[in-house]
Design a protein around this motif. Structure first.
Motif, PDB file in Angstrom:
ATOM      1  N   GLU A   1     -22.028  -4.913 -37.042  1.00 21.41           N
ATOM      2  CA  GLU A   1     -22.730  -5.300 -38.274  1.00 21.41           C
ATOM      3  C   GLU A   1     -22.439  -4.349 -39.434  1.00 21.41           C
ATOM      4  OE1 GLU A   1     -25.264  -7.785 -40.572  1.00 21.41           O
ATOM      5  OE2 GLU A   1     -24.397  -8.123 -38.603  1.00 21.41           O
ATOM      6  N   ASP A   2     -22.137  -3.082 -39.146  1.00 21.17           N
ATOM      7  CA  ASP A   2     -21.837  -2.158 -40.238  1.00 21.17           C
ATOM      8  C   ASP A   2     -20.366  -2.231 -40.660  1.00 21.17           C
ATOM      9  OD1 ASP A   2     -21.283  -1.027 -37.710  1.00 21.17           O
ATOM     10  OD2 ASP A   2     -21.333   1.009 -38.525  1.00 21.17           O
TER      11      ASP A   2
ATOM     12  N   PHE B   1     -20.527  -8.313 -42.304  1.00 17.25           N
ATOM     13  CA  PHE B   1     -21.786  -9.050 -42.303  1.00 17.25           C
ATOM     14  C   PHE B   1     -21.656 -10.259 -43.210  1.00 17.25           C
ATOM     15  CE2 PHE B   1     -22.112  -5.691 -45.488  1.00 17.25           C
ATOM     16  CZ  PHE B   1     -22.530  -6.370 -46.620  1.00 17.25           C
ATOM     17  N   GLN B   2     -22.486 -11.252 -42.941  1.00 11.85           N
ATOM     18  CA  GLN B   2     -22.462 -12.470 -43.750  1.00 11.85           C
ATOM     19  C   GLN B   2     -23.432 -12.327 -44.910  1.00 11.85           C
ATOM     20  OE1 GLN B   2     -23.274 -16.140 -41.642  1.00 11.85           O
ATOM     21  NE2 GLN B   2     -21.988 -17.276 -43.073  1.00 11.85           N
TER      22      GLN B   2
ATOM     23  N   TYR C   1     -18.121 -13.749 -45.519  1.00  4.60           N
ATOM     24  CA  TYR C   1     -18.363 -12.497 -44.819  1.00  4.60           C
ATOM     25  C   TYR C   1     -17.871 -11.363 -45.697  1.00  4.60           C
ATOM     26  CZ  TYR C   1     -19.521 -15.014 -40.591  1.00  4.60           C
ATOM     27  OH  TYR C   1     -20.135 -15.828 -39.680  1.00  4.60           O
TER      28      TYR C   1
END
Length: 178
Positions: free
Chosen positions: A55-56, A59-60, A90
């Motif tokens: 996630e880092d 991300f969307q 994204y």
């Protein structure tokens, strides 16, 4: 599959870097163009290697973030520029862009990855070399806000004493209109 689309101009690349959630990121469609992929194929390559993109790293965007980016990028509405996308793009952080090097293959991917790494390095050096200037800007902004507060207080006091038009404000023997 790969096209020979190469963007060498760092100014054009800087225009494709956005600050979202306090991070400098690039969008999937811009990265796809830089790497010579269709956005759909680019995202398929990433999804095939999704374990590399925490996630880092990627991300969307939310609807609000996407609208904000579109306003910056195109100065038009979402419906005019969405281009048939069924989902929000994204965003890839600097680390996500580095990770793309391990996913995308070919000479173009290597060349573009090196260029992007150099661009992010250049931007970091700019911030480091100009941190005193940025600190001074923050200081001036703070002083301006304090001055605005004092001016507002002055006008509040003037309104409190309700000086009518027949009266005047005298300073050093001269009358000033209110």
């Amino acid at each position: 599959m790969e096209n020979e689309i190469i963007i060498h101009d760092s100014e054009k690349l800087k225009d494709k870097i956005y600050t979202i959630r306090g991070l400098q990121v690039m969008l999937d469609e811009d990265l796809a163009q830089i790497y010579g992929y269709a956005t759909k194929d680019f995202n398929r390559q990433v999804k095939n290697n999704i374990e590399r993109f925490d996630e880092d790293f990627r991300f969307q965007l939310t609807d609000e973030e996407f609208d904000s980016v579109l306003r910056c990028k195109f100065s038009t509405s979402k419906t005019e520029t969405r281009g048939g996308r069924q989902y929000n793009p994204y965003a890839f952080t600097e680390q996500g862009i580095y990770m793309l090097m391990t996913v995308l293959r070919g000479d173009l991917a290597v060349a573009q990855s090196k260029m992007l790494i150099r661009l992010f390095k250049e931007m970091k050096h700019f911030v480091q070399n100009n941190h005193l200037l940025f600190d001074e800007i923050v200081s001036v902004k703070h002083q301006l806000l304090q001055t605005n507060l004092r001016v507002d207080q002055l006008f509040t006091l003037m309104d409190k004493y309700n000086i009518d038009e027949t009266q005047g404000i005298y300073f050093q023997g001269q009358i000033f209109d209110y």
